[in-house]
Design an enzyme around this catalytic site. Structure first.
Site, PDB file in Angstrom:
ATOM      1  N   ASP A 210      24.206  -2.075  22.583  1.00 13.28           N
ATOM      2  CA  ASP A 210      25.463  -1.322  22.472  1.00 13.28           C
ATOM      3  C   ASP A 210      26.569  -2.115  23.166  1.00 13.28           C
ATOM      4  OD1 ASP A 210      25.922  -0.086  25.443  1.00 13.28           O
ATOM      5  OD2 ASP A 210      23.782  -0.180  24.969  1.00 13.28           O
ATOM      6  N   ASP A 212      28.396  -0.890  25.721  1.00 16.04           N
ATOM      7  CA  ASP A 212      28.708  -0.139  26.927  1.00 16.04           C
ATOM      8  C   ASP A 212      29.827   0.846  26.580  1.00 16.04           C
ATOM      9  OD1 ASP A 212      27.676   0.049  29.667  1.00 16.04           O
ATOM     10  OD2 ASP A 212      29.716  -0.399  30.278  1.00 16.04           O
TER      11      ASP A 212
END
Length: 292
Positions: A210, A212
């Site tokens: 991802d 973050d």
């Protein structure tokens, strides 16, 4: 020359590896407590291998409660010479997208609730972690991943946070914009420091799940999306690992970067002042220098 033994510490989503000849889950006793799980041993392309699920099968350990010292000690006792750490991470860089891998070469350690050294009162030692990973081992991982068709980036700074919560937006922006971190995770520290103290070559492969929370188009971390990406990364991570024995070979020369000699001048406590109980616990990680 010595015999290569590859140790793989599997992160979130990687709880075993495929294709080992003579595969066997083994109990390994450590004076530093019980490791995260039994260790899977066997051979791959004629090279001995050991696999340890960092969080335990079924994911029973949080990042804070992983028994890092016991894990590294147990791998050393088995004869591991080269440790490959694979772990799920968030990314602070647009170019390091979910599904990509990163060969980490630096760390910023923000953990605070973990035992970070094998040494202490009764035997004081200071090892250098200026360059905390092994370039030789990192290069092998880069080649293995590239040959497996994985998008992989060479070089990156890993921000190790305590967890288990993810970052606030303010923290994420600070780590990215002001601290120069490239990826963020919860488990490579103190693991990398302990591997250096145990004179083991160590490479860290960050598997990006991802962006973050800093990314304006992705918002906060979504655990559902992380798990979906995690499963694909786990398959790619196992494919990378399968290619490592052929690259590293069965015979191993001394590490050209000195990882396997990190304790050469690190222990400061005089022999007559050393604590006998601590010396007994250090028999695997520091046996080379303590028995000299």
């Amino acid at each position: 020359m010595t015999q290569t033994m590859i140790g793989v510490i599997g992160g979130s989503g990687i709880y075993d590896i495929d294709g080992l000849d003579g595969a066997e889950w083994r109990d390994v006793d450590s004076p530093w407590g019980a490791p995260s799980d039994q260790i899977l041993t066997g051979t791959l392309d004629g090279v001995p291998m050991a696999f340890l699920p960092r969080h335990g099968r079924g994911h029973v350990h949080s990042p804070t409660t992983v028994p890092y010292r016991a894990n590294i000690d147990a791998l050393k006792r088995l004869g591991v010479t080269d440790v490959i750490s694979v772990s799920a991470c968030g990314s602070f860089r647009e170019a390091m997208a979910p599904g990509d891998f990163v060969v980490v070469d630096q760390f910023i350690d923000r953990t605070f609730a973990r035992e970070k050294s094998f040494f202490g009162t009764g035997c004081v030692a200071h090892v250098s972690v200026a360059h905390p990973t092994c370039p030789r081992l990192g290069d092998a991982c880069f080649t293995a991943a590239r040959d497996a068709g994985i998008t992989i980036h060479k070089g990156g700074t890993y921000l190790a946070m305590e967890g288990p919560q993810f970052s606030t937006l303010a923290e994420s922006r600070m780590y990215r914009e002001h601290w120069g971190a490239d990826v963020i995770g919860m488990t490579n520290m103190p693991e990398a420091k302990l591997a250096r103290e145990a004179e083991l070559c160590y490479a860290s492969i960050a598997m990006v799940t991802d962006y973050d929370s800093w990314h304006p188009d992705h918002g906060e971390v979504d655990v559902t999306e992380i798990i979906r990406t995690l499963m694909g990364n786990a398959d790619k991570g196992r494919e990378m690992v399968r290619r490592l024995p052929a690259l590293l070979g069965a015979d191993r020369a001394p590490c050209p970067h000195g990882c396997d000699r990190a304790l050469e001048f690190a222990i400061l406590t005089a022999p007559e002042a050393r604590d006998a109980a601590l010396m007994a616990r250090l028999d695997a990680v520091a046996g080379r220098v303590l028995s000299a």
